[in-house]
Motif scaffolding. Structure first.
Motif, PDB file in Angstrom:
ATOM      1  N   SER A 101       0.834  -1.199   0.000  1.00 58.37           N
ATOM      2  CA  SER A 101       0.000   0.000   0.000  1.00 58.37           C
ATOM      3  C   SER A 101       0.874   1.256   0.000  1.00 58.37           C
ATOM      4  O   SER A 101       1.713   1.431   0.893  1.00 58.37           O
ATOM      5  CB  SER A 101      -0.890  -0.048   1.251  1.00 58.37           C
ATOM      6  OG  SER A 101      -1.152   1.240   1.701  1.00 58.37           O
ATOM      7  N   PRO A 102       0.694   2.165  -0.986  1.00 57.32           N
ATOM      8  CA  PRO A 102       1.529   3.372  -1.012  1.00 57.32           C
ATOM      9  C   PRO A 102       1.481   4.186   0.296  1.00 57.32           C
ATOM     10  O   PRO A 102       2.542   4.602   0.775  1.00 57.32           O
ATOM     11  CB  PRO A 102       1.008   4.138  -2.232  1.00 57.32           C
ATOM     12  CG  PRO A 102       0.521   3.044  -3.144  1.00 57.32           C
ATOM     13  CD  PRO A 102      -0.099   2.027  -2.230  1.00 57.32           C
ATOM     14  N   PRO A 103       0.299   4.414   0.935  1.00 54.57           N
ATOM     15  CA  PRO A 103       0.362   5.157   2.207  1.00 54.57           C
ATOM     16  C   PRO A 103       1.139   4.429   3.295  1.00 54.57           C
ATOM     17  O   PRO A 103       1.880   5.053   4.063  1.00 54.57           O
ATOM     18  CB  PRO A 103      -1.105   5.328   2.618  1.00 54.57           C
ATOM     19  CG  PRO A 103      -1.932   4.654   1.611  1.00 54.57           C
ATOM     20  CD  PRO A 103      -1.077   4.230   0.464  1.00 54.57           C
ATOM     21  N   VAL A 104       1.002   3.096   3.354  1.00 51.65           N
ATOM     22  CA  VAL A 104       1.748   2.334   4.380  1.00 51.65           C
ATOM     23  C   VAL A 104       3.247   2.465   4.135  1.00 51.65           C
ATOM     24  O   VAL A 104       4.035   2.662   5.067  1.00 51.65           O
ATOM     25  CB  VAL A 104       1.302   0.850   4.378  1.00 51.65           C
ATOM     26  CG1 VAL A 104       2.233  -0.009   5.219  1.00 51.65           C
ATOM     27  CG2 VAL A 104      -0.126   0.727   4.883  1.00 51.65           C
ATOM     28  N   ARG A 105       3.643   2.428   2.887  1.00 54.06           N
ATOM     29  CA  ARG A 105       5.081   2.529   2.577  1.00 54.06           C
ATOM     30  C   ARG A 105       5.593   3.937   2.860  1.00 54.06           C
ATOM     31  O   ARG A 105       6.721   4.124   3.292  1.00 54.06           O
ATOM     32  CB  ARG A 105       5.325   2.129   1.121  1.00 54.06           C
ATOM     33  CG  ARG A 105       5.016   0.638   0.921  1.00 54.06           C
ATOM     34  CD  ARG A 105       5.409   0.160  -0.425  1.00 54.06           C
ATOM     35  NE  ARG A 105       6.823   0.348  -0.672  1.00 54.06           N
ATOM     36  CZ  ARG A 105       7.394   0.167  -1.843  1.00 54.06           C
ATOM     37  NH1 ARG A 105       6.665  -0.210  -2.878  1.00 54.06           N
ATOM     38  NH2 ARG A 105       8.687   0.347  -1.996  1.00 54.06           N
ATOM     39  N   ARG A 106       4.732   4.928   2.631  1.00 55.07           N
ATOM     40  CA  ARG A 106       5.139   6.309   2.904  1.00 55.07           C
ATOM     41  C   ARG A 106       5.321   6.528   4.406  1.00 55.07           C
ATOM     42  O   ARG A 106       6.290   7.133   4.853  1.00 55.07           O
ATOM     43  CB  ARG A 106       4.052   7.237   2.352  1.00 55.07           C
ATOM     44  CG  ARG A 106       4.459   8.667   2.222  1.00 55.07           C
ATOM     45  CD  ARG A 106       5.600   8.823   1.212  1.00 55.07           C
ATOM     46  NE  ARG A 106       6.023  10.212   1.156  1.00 55.07           N
ATOM     47  CZ  ARG A 106       5.474  11.115   0.370  1.00 55.07           C
ATOM     48  NH1 ARG A 106       4.536  10.776  -0.478  1.00 55.07           N
ATOM     49  NH2 ARG A 106       5.893  12.364   0.392  1.00 55.07           N
ATOM     50  N   VAL A 107       4.381   5.989   5.194  1.00 56.34           N
ATOM     51  CA  VAL A 107       4.493   6.131   6.655  1.00 56.34           C
ATOM     52  C   VAL A 107       5.771   5.426   7.133  1.00 56.34           C
ATOM     53  O   VAL A 107       6.481   5.923   8.005  1.00 56.34           O
ATOM     54  CB  VAL A 107       3.240   5.565   7.371  1.00 56.34           C
ATOM     55  CG1 VAL A 107       3.440   5.552   8.876  1.00 56.34           C
ATOM     56  CG2 VAL A 107       2.002   6.376   7.006  1.00 56.34           C
ATOM     57  N   SER A 108       6.072   4.281   6.525  1.00 54.66           N
ATOM     58  CA  SER A 108       7.281   3.545   6.884  1.00 54.66           C
ATOM     59  C   SER A 108       8.509   4.444   6.711  1.00 54.66           C
ATOM     60  O   SER A 108       9.393   4.488   7.563  1.00 54.66           O
ATOM     61  CB  SER A 108       7.387   2.303   5.999  1.00 54.66           C
ATOM     62  OG  SER A 108       8.490   1.554   6.359  1.00 54.66           O
ATOM     63  N   LYS A 109       8.524   5.196   5.612  1.00 55.15           N
ATOM     64  CA  LYS A 109       9.666   6.104   5.365  1.00 55.15           C
ATOM     65  C   LYS A 109       9.742   7.174   6.450  1.00 55.15           C
ATOM     66  O   LYS A 109      10.822   7.517   6.918  1.00 55.15           O
ATOM     67  CB  LYS A 109       9.518   6.770   3.997  1.00 55.15           C
ATOM     68  CG  LYS A 109       9.999   5.886   2.882  1.00 55.15           C
ATOM     69  CD  LYS A 109      10.242   6.699   1.622  1.00 55.15           C
ATOM     70  CE  LYS A 109      10.591   5.757   0.492  1.00 55.15           C
ATOM     71  NZ  LYS A 109      10.007   6.140  -0.773  1.00 55.15           N
ATOM     72  N   PHE A 110       8.589   7.715   6.845  1.00 53.86           N
ATOM     73  CA  PHE A 110       8.582   8.748   7.894  1.00 53.86           C
ATOM     74  C   PHE A 110       9.115   8.169   9.208  1.00 53.86           C
ATOM     75  O   PHE A 110       9.890   8.802   9.915  1.00 53.86           O
ATOM     76  CB  PHE A 110       7.170   9.295   8.120  1.00 53.86           C
ATOM     77  CG  PHE A 110       6.679  10.173   6.998  1.00 53.86           C
ATOM     78  CD1 PHE A 110       7.461  11.213   6.509  1.00 53.86           C
ATOM     79  CD2 PHE A 110       5.421   9.967   6.430  1.00 53.86           C
ATOM     80  CE1 PHE A 110       7.011  12.023   5.469  1.00 53.86           C
ATOM     81  CE2 PHE A 110       4.964  10.772   5.406  1.00 53.86           C
ATOM     82  CZ  PHE A 110       5.758  11.797   4.910  1.00 53.86           C
ATOM     83  N   ILE A 111       8.663   6.942   9.527  1.00 53.74           N
ATOM     84  CA  ILE A 111       9.071   6.336  10.803  1.00 53.74           C
ATOM     85  C   ILE A 111      10.561   5.997  10.775  1.00 53.74           C
ATOM     86  O   ILE A 111      11.316   6.384  11.656  1.00 53.74           O
ATOM     87  CB  ILE A 111       8.218   5.086  11.099  1.00 53.74           C
ATOM     88  CG1 ILE A 111       6.775   5.504  11.400  1.00 53.74           C
ATOM     89  CG2 ILE A 111       8.804   4.273  12.260  1.00 53.74           C
ATOM     90  CD1 ILE A 111       5.800   4.357  11.541  1.00 53.74           C
ATOM     91  N   ARG A 112      10.966   5.294   9.720  1.00 54.31           N
ATOM     92  CA  ARG A 112      12.369   4.850   9.651  1.00 54.31           C
ATOM     93  C   ARG A 112      13.329   6.008   9.418  1.00 54.31           C
ATOM     94  O   ARG A 112      14.478   5.956   9.843  1.00 54.31           O
ATOM     95  CB  ARG A 112      12.528   3.789   8.563  1.00 54.31           C
ATOM     96  CG  ARG A 112      11.911   2.470   8.999  1.00 54.31           C
ATOM     97  CD  ARG A 112      11.718   1.568   7.806  1.00 54.31           C
ATOM     98  NE  ARG A 112      11.226   0.275   8.234  1.00 54.31           N
ATOM     99  CZ  ARG A 112      11.958  -0.819   8.226  1.00 54.31           C
ATOM    100  NH1 ARG A 112      13.202  -0.797   7.816  1.00 54.31           N
ATOM    101  NH2 ARG A 112      11.430  -1.966   8.611  1.00 54.31           N
TER     102      ARG A 112
END
Ligand SMILES: NC(=O)c1ccc[n+]([C@@H]2O[C@H](COP(=O)([O-])OP(=O)(O)OC[C@H]3O[C@@H](n4cnc5c(N)ncnc54)[C@H](O)[C@@H]3O)[C@@H](O)[C@H]2O)c1
Length: 336
Positions: free
Chosen positions: A129-140
């Motif tokens: 999911s693009p939003p899930v992957r984007r949030v992952s970038k913010f977290i990591r």
């Protein structure tokens, strides 16, 4: 490998039609057979895909030389036996989430896929999911600072599953998302769940996961709720974030908010609350399942590991199994 990968879809209930649509739209494969043991479901498939060969017999798939890969969208309790038979026949397999009902079963499927050198992709669609992957970038990437908590809500009315409780059904999505964001297993898991309408299959449940870096994750799952929620809030030391998958646009919002600890005097602190702008990043609107199907087919062709690997599927099953054991012990912590 032939020009187009031959695919069979097994299970045409609620989710199977989405798999059939996405495989049909992908040019690197050809759907050669659809299987469901209920003839009325095959009539529904036939109405949408006239002329596509259909069968009620799973064995026909294993006997068909045009089938290179199989996508299983059958109930969770069937995943192990059907998946094992597909792999043993020398075919690649996409198994819907969760890939099995126990860590031992998931490990057997993983080992078999390695031994046979076949792709095994557990269908944790949110990893695509693009939003899930984007949030992952913010977290990591540290945008939120040190992450304190994650609070997931996935509730609505139904669909009651016949063979697994709400934790194995709905919470499996959130366990997968949390593991992918944090990149590790929790050190311990607690869970509680209750039945209200039927006996024996819990309809409302909570999971709490403690991670080694002190991140505390809570998941609320329910088939008994008046409104549909698909929301997670992530609280960090610098910023906070809400990801709401029911929003059509602006699924992710980052709140420039937090709490500051200002030393007042030795050993004493004054807390100040900081509020600032809310940012909603532009996010690609691709359908996650089409990205998952494309990844699966590319792995079948190249032999590389999928973004959602069998090892990852096993980790999700380990957490769900720990949650199940904790639930049986009234919510006592289970170490992983
Ligand atoms: N990835 C996602 O976002 C997502 C979403 C929903 C469901 N799912 C998963 O998809 C799977 C199916 O869920 P569902 O809600 O579609 O269930 P469902 O009960 O609506 O459909 C399952 C279908 O499989 C058929 N079936 C059962 N055993 C069979 C067999 N041995 N051979 C052939 N057909 C058989 C049934 O007749 C039924 O039509 C589950 O694993 C579920 O967790 C995934």
């Amino acid at each position: 490998m032939r020009d187009k990968i031959g695919v069979a879809i097994v299970g045409y209930g609620y989710w199977g039609p989405n798999l059939l649509r996405n495989f049909s739209e992908n040019r690197s494969c050809r759907v050669v057979l659809v299987c469901d043991r209920r003839p009325q479901r095959l009539s529904a498939a036939q109405a949408r895909h006239p002329g596509l060969p259909m069968t009620v017999q799973f064995d026909e798939i294993l006997q068909n030389p045009a089938v290179d890969a199989v996508a299983l969208a059958t109930p969770v309790s069937t995943h192990f036996l059907l998946g094992k038979r597909v792999l043993e026949s020398g075919r690649h397999v996409l198994i819907e989430k969760p890939m099995a009902m126990s860590p031992a079963q998931a490990q057997t499927l993983l080992s078999l896929s390695l031994r046979k050198r076949k792709t095994l992709l557990p269908g944790h669609t949110f990893l695509y999911s693009p939003p899930v992957r984007r949030v992952s970038k913010f977290i990591r990437g540290g945008t939120l600072g040190r992450v304190y908590t994650m609070d997931f809500s996935r509730v609505n009315l139904g669909l009651f599953q016949p063979d697994v409780n709400v934790l194995w059904d709905l919470a499996s999505h959130d366990v997968a998302i949390a593991l992918s964001w944090l990149g590790r297993l929790p050190s311990s898991v607690r869970a509680q769940a209750r039945t209200f309408v039927r006996k024996g299959i819990e309809e409302v449940g909570h999971i709490w996961m403690d991670f080694p870096n002190r991140v505390w994750v809570h998941i609320h799952s329910s088939w008994l709720a008046p409104v549909k929620l698909r929301r997670v809030s992530v609280v960090g030391s610098k910023k906070m974030l809400v990801y709401d998958d029911t929003e059509s646009v602006e699924k992710v919002k980052i709140y420039n908010e937090g709490v500051l600890k200002n030393p007042k005097s030795f050993g004493e602190f004054q807390l100040t609350y900081r509020t600032g702008d809310i940012l909603s990043p532009k996010i690609d609107a691709s359908e996650p399942l089409s990205l998952e199907v494309a990844d699966f087919l590319d792995c079948v062709r190249t032999g590389r590991k999928p973004r959602c690997s069998a090892e990852f599927g096993l980790r999700v099953v380990r957490v769900l199994d720990a949650a199940q054991r904790s639930m049986r012990k009234g919510g006592a912590p289970v170490k992983l």
